[in-house]
Write an enzyme that holds these catalytic residues in place. Sequence first.
Site, PDB file in Angstrom:
ATOM      1  N   GLY D  27       0.852  -1.181   0.000  1.00 17.50           N
ATOM      2  CA  GLY D  27       0.000   0.000   0.000  1.00 17.50           C
ATOM      3  C   GLY D  27       0.881   1.221   0.000  1.00 17.50           C
ATOM      4  O   GLY D  27       2.050   1.166   0.404  1.00 17.50           O
ATOM      5  N   HIS D  93      -3.525   3.926  -1.968  1.00 16.64           N
ATOM      6  CA  HIS D  93      -3.710   2.651  -2.668  1.00 16.64           C
ATOM      7  C   HIS D  93      -3.348   1.551  -1.695  1.00 16.64           C
ATOM      8  O   HIS D  93      -2.286   1.604  -1.070  1.00 16.64           O
ATOM      9  CB  HIS D  93      -2.805   2.578  -3.894  1.00 16.64           C
ATOM     10  CG  HIS D  93      -2.719   1.203  -4.488  1.00 16.64           C
ATOM     11  ND1 HIS D  93      -3.838   0.502  -4.875  1.00 16.64           N
ATOM     12  CD2 HIS D  93      -1.657   0.389  -4.741  1.00 16.64           C
ATOM     13  CE1 HIS D  93      -3.469  -0.684  -5.354  1.00 16.64           C
ATOM     14  NE2 HIS D  93      -2.157  -0.780  -5.270  1.00 16.64           N
ATOM     15  N   HIS D  95      -4.092  -2.970  -0.635  1.00 18.83           N
ATOM     16  CA  HIS D  95      -4.718  -4.268  -0.888  1.00 18.83           C
ATOM     17  C   HIS D  95      -5.451  -4.762   0.364  1.00 18.83           C
ATOM     18  O   HIS D  95      -5.305  -5.924   0.739  1.00 18.83           O
ATOM     19  CB  HIS D  95      -3.655  -5.282  -1.306  1.00 18.83           C
ATOM     20  CG  HIS D  95      -3.027  -5.026  -2.630  1.00 18.83           C
ATOM     21  ND1 HIS D  95      -2.762  -6.017  -3.545  1.00 18.83           N
ATOM     22  CD2 HIS D  95      -2.607  -3.877  -3.229  1.00 18.83           C
ATOM     23  CE1 HIS D  95      -2.192  -5.504  -4.626  1.00 18.83           C
ATOM     24  NE2 HIS D  95      -2.077  -4.200  -4.452  1.00 18.83           N
ATOM     25  N   ASP D 118     -23.136   7.572   4.427  1.00 18.00           N
ATOM     26  CA  ASP D 118     -22.514   8.678   5.163  1.00 18.00           C
ATOM     27  C   ASP D 118     -21.286   9.234   4.442  1.00 18.00           C
ATOM     28  O   ASP D 118     -20.872  10.365   4.693  1.00 18.00           O
ATOM     29  CB  ASP D 118     -22.078   8.208   6.562  1.00 18.00           C
ATOM     30  CG  ASP D 118     -23.246   8.142   7.549  1.00 18.00           C
ATOM     31  OD1 ASP D 118     -24.254   8.833   7.336  1.00 18.00           O
ATOM     32  OD2 ASP D 118     -23.134   7.392   8.547  1.00 18.00           O
ATOM     33  N   HIS D 167      -7.449  -6.217  -9.013  1.00 17.97           N
ATOM     34  CA  HIS D 167      -6.291  -5.647  -8.353  1.00 17.97           C
ATOM     35  C   HIS D 167      -6.645  -5.245  -6.909  1.00 17.97           C
ATOM     36  O   HIS D 167      -6.654  -6.103  -6.034  1.00 17.97           O
ATOM     37  CB  HIS D 167      -5.798  -4.468  -9.207  1.00 17.97           C
ATOM     38  CG  HIS D 167      -4.511  -3.867  -8.764  1.00 17.97           C
ATOM     39  ND1 HIS D 167      -3.771  -3.025  -9.551  1.00 17.97           N
ATOM     40  CD2 HIS D 167      -3.826  -3.957  -7.597  1.00 17.97           C
ATOM     41  CE1 HIS D 167      -2.681  -2.644  -8.908  1.00 17.97           C
ATOM     42  NE2 HIS D 167      -2.693  -3.196  -7.720  1.00 17.97           N
ATOM     43  N   TYR D 225     -23.864  17.419  10.876  1.00 23.81           N
ATOM     44  CA  TYR D 225     -23.071  16.487  11.667  1.00 23.81           C
ATOM     45  C   TYR D 225     -21.760  17.162  12.068  1.00 23.81           C
ATOM     46  O   TYR D 225     -21.191  17.918  11.299  1.00 23.81           O
ATOM     47  CB  TYR D 225     -22.770  15.247  10.830  1.00 23.81           C
ATOM     48  CG  TYR D 225     -21.972  14.185  11.538  1.00 23.81           C
ATOM     49  CD1 TYR D 225     -22.598  13.154  12.243  1.00 23.81           C
ATOM     50  CD2 TYR D 225     -20.574  14.210  11.520  1.00 23.81           C
ATOM     51  CE1 TYR D 225     -21.864  12.175  12.895  1.00 23.81           C
ATOM     52  CE2 TYR D 225     -19.834  13.237  12.177  1.00 23.81           C
ATOM     53  CZ  TYR D 225     -20.484  12.224  12.856  1.00 23.81           C
ATOM     54  OH  TYR D 225     -19.749  11.267  13.507  1.00 23.81           O
TER      55      TYR D 225
END
Lengths: 228, 228, 228, 228
Positions: D27, D93, D95, D118, D167, D225
């Site tokens: 990542g 990015h 996995h 949300d 991917h 919120y």
Amino acid sequence: MLDELKKEVLLANKSLSENGLVTLTWGNVSGIDKQSELVIIKPSGVPYEELTMENLSVVNLDGELVEGKKPSSDTPTHLLLYKRFPEIGGIVHTHSPYATSWAQAGRDIPVLGTTHADYFYGSIPCTRPMTETEIKDNYELKTGHVIVEAFKNRHYKETPGVLVHGHASFSWGSSAKEAINHTIVLEEVAKMGMWTEQLKGDVLSIDRALLDKHYFRKHGKYSYYGQN
Amino acid sequence: MLDELKKEVLLANKSLSENGLVTLTWGNVSGIDKQSELVIIKPSGVPYEELTMENLSVVNLDGELVEGKKPSSDTPTHLLLYKRFPEIGGIVHTHSPYATSWAQAGRDIPVLGTTHADYFYGSIPCTRPMTETEIKDNYELKTGHVIVEAFKNRHYKETPGVLVHGHASFSWGSSAKEAINHTIVLEEVAKMGMWTEQLKGDVLSIDRALLDKHYFRKHGKYSYYGQN
Amino acid sequence: MLDELKKEVLLANKSLSENGLVTLTWGNVSGIDKQSELVIIKPSGVPYEELTMENLSVVNLDGELVEGKKPSSDTPTHLLLYKRFPEIGGIVHTHSPYATSWAQAGRDIPVLGTTHADYFYGSIPCTRPMTETEIKDNYELKTGHVIVEAFKNRHYKETPGVLVHGHASFSWGSSAKEAINHTIVLEEVAKMGMWTEQLKGDVLSIDRALLDKHYFRKHGKYSYYGQN
Amino acid sequence: MLDELKKEVLLANKSLSENGLVTLTWGNVSGIDKQSELVIIKPSGVPYEELTMENLSVVNLDGELVEGKKPSSDTPTHLLLYKRFPEIGGIVHTHSPYATSWAQAGRDIPVLGTTHADYFYGSIPCTRPMTETEIKDNYELKTGHVIVEAFKNRHYKETPGVLVHGHASFSWGSSAKEAINHTIVLEEVAKMGMWTEQLKGDVLSIDRALLDKHYFRKHGKYSYYGQN
């Protein structure tokens, strides 16, 4: 009195939560002193972090409190198992989620791999559902009876654990510590059994030869696993 | 003001994340002081680690802020439940993943085992879907209304939790701490319920006798679980 | 003797439990010294926290103990793999739950995404079931034989792991540390493979072009991943 | 140079593993400085615990290294997204296993509950599979192209994440920190989406009114919120 056993039972109860085998106070471990026939067991409803050598319950095989706090409500089940399975030294009851899911499904756990065969010599049985009479009258004792009934055709030393239908698991061993190990194994094979079925619906038990190989390389006089 | 209650609500909010029941800020706990009719609740959007006795919101039953930061946007739901379920002392709302998955599936959680029966006397209901009008006009208050509607034929004290359709769970109890315990139980039975179905599709609720046995050994005047 | 390798094998064995890849003592890591053809391996049945540089087993390729405690009962499998897969420097055997579930289901893990393709150049094979004769006679050696048989049409360096039917996984690499990394990957792709199938039953392997792209951007002379 | 942004990108990369969103080094997080058009990104293949302010890669929008180590091999995808989605400040990015399983299944994640609503105003798209040509020629850039193509009929600010077919996921936000939050949400809705389907096969998206309510109570000028 029985300080060594108390310490073992104390550690075993605490290890339930350390091993992720229990939620809230839904589990209890006991150990028996064969000499005095006294059983040490978790007191009812006490959180694991509040357990001490002093508040553990000590009861005799008639269920009379000898020392400590009021014992687990499951005590009559433990006591019956000690009477009927005489070589047991420790018992664990817990609602660990995978084993409990098999119990709720009312299914035996088949031998799907060598992990199972290393510890349980055959499927792990689920008891029959209890009758309304058994539930209403002496429920915890009758829970012991349906467990013993499930072992009519298998030996409690070769299959050191059981699922109580709609409820959860009991496991045992030569000591409280070994009973904890069998609980860990039971939960792990319950988990992998569920996943194996999800990967291949019609999965079969492993062959008898592989079951024998793995069980007996760890148990009995021809075992060769470990340092002894 | 209300320091003891604030402390309990503070700890309960923090315990949401310690028990793995919440992601980001998707949960809130409140507690009510019956005397003053003031409610302590988590402020909106504040991370759990930043919560203090000082920034907790204090509101009255009309929703007016008395002290602290702007309260959770779910406050109107909490307030309605305190009004309609008068013996409640604490409420938890959270998006814990298993309970939320049942809510998203729009299904009641059936009583599949004694773990459930120990705390919830019957299935855990899922509300009906809210109408477009209810969603557009006073959404959080109407969320309370559909919850109350789901309890027409059951008692909120015997079933201390609910799934809001397409949303997540609310649980309650005599205190914020007990509400947290009920949330833990709800998540655990949601998890084991899903797994039980995966092991056996057509699984049935447990028998009434077993439900009664487990619920009443822990609740009411004939209970015998715990130290009292 | 072989202190550096011992240290690596020691850390690799301990990292099995740190990475959640092992339950109880159900896993073992070994490493080989190419010069002396000595193999360092976990001793049989010893808990990971009790492992030291001193009690690690040192054996030669004939399986004779040179130093330390009695080696893992799986040693003959490790030794055969070192002989038949000559460029291997380290081997891991473990019962991690997702990989073991695929092994219990008796299925190869197909290449369902780039995570898999980054490390394994093709599906991860499951061996055929062993015969009764293979199980009864020299079981651990024969386990090695069925692994080697599964690599008749693929290269052990491009597919650094295998599932043994009804049992669990073996992974390897240029070192014990790399073998641990391949075990982590194998468990992760086993998990995501199961979930992918649950989301889409008839899922296909990724295209050859994507497999090539991801495998060769990390391996071989045209690789461009990492700092070298 | 760009010390504040470097610090944020550093923390965001480390938070990937702290939040259980990443295995090994699978990542990377980046952040952009709008003034200088420089992008800070994780260096290729460096473990998270070895990341420092000094070894982070700094590249310009043409992909030229300005400072630090060789950047992530996924850099061309990040850069294209910064060019085509101009209001993005940070990209993640990774996995993470549930989102990756949906990507491997090649499926959009439908809006099954308010948790999703949300943060994501509609389903989370999965890109089309890439062609062999796209894979062979400038793969990482073309990955960006198929992502942009998936946003032809939706806005990248209302749907701050995507699944790349076969991917894994990319998520983004106004900052690296917000991108991490969107990654957490994406993984959580991917998990609950899978479980919801397992509980009820033919589950439908929530009503438009509920989607609007939840999205707009957190976003845009009528949001209510949080503390602002």
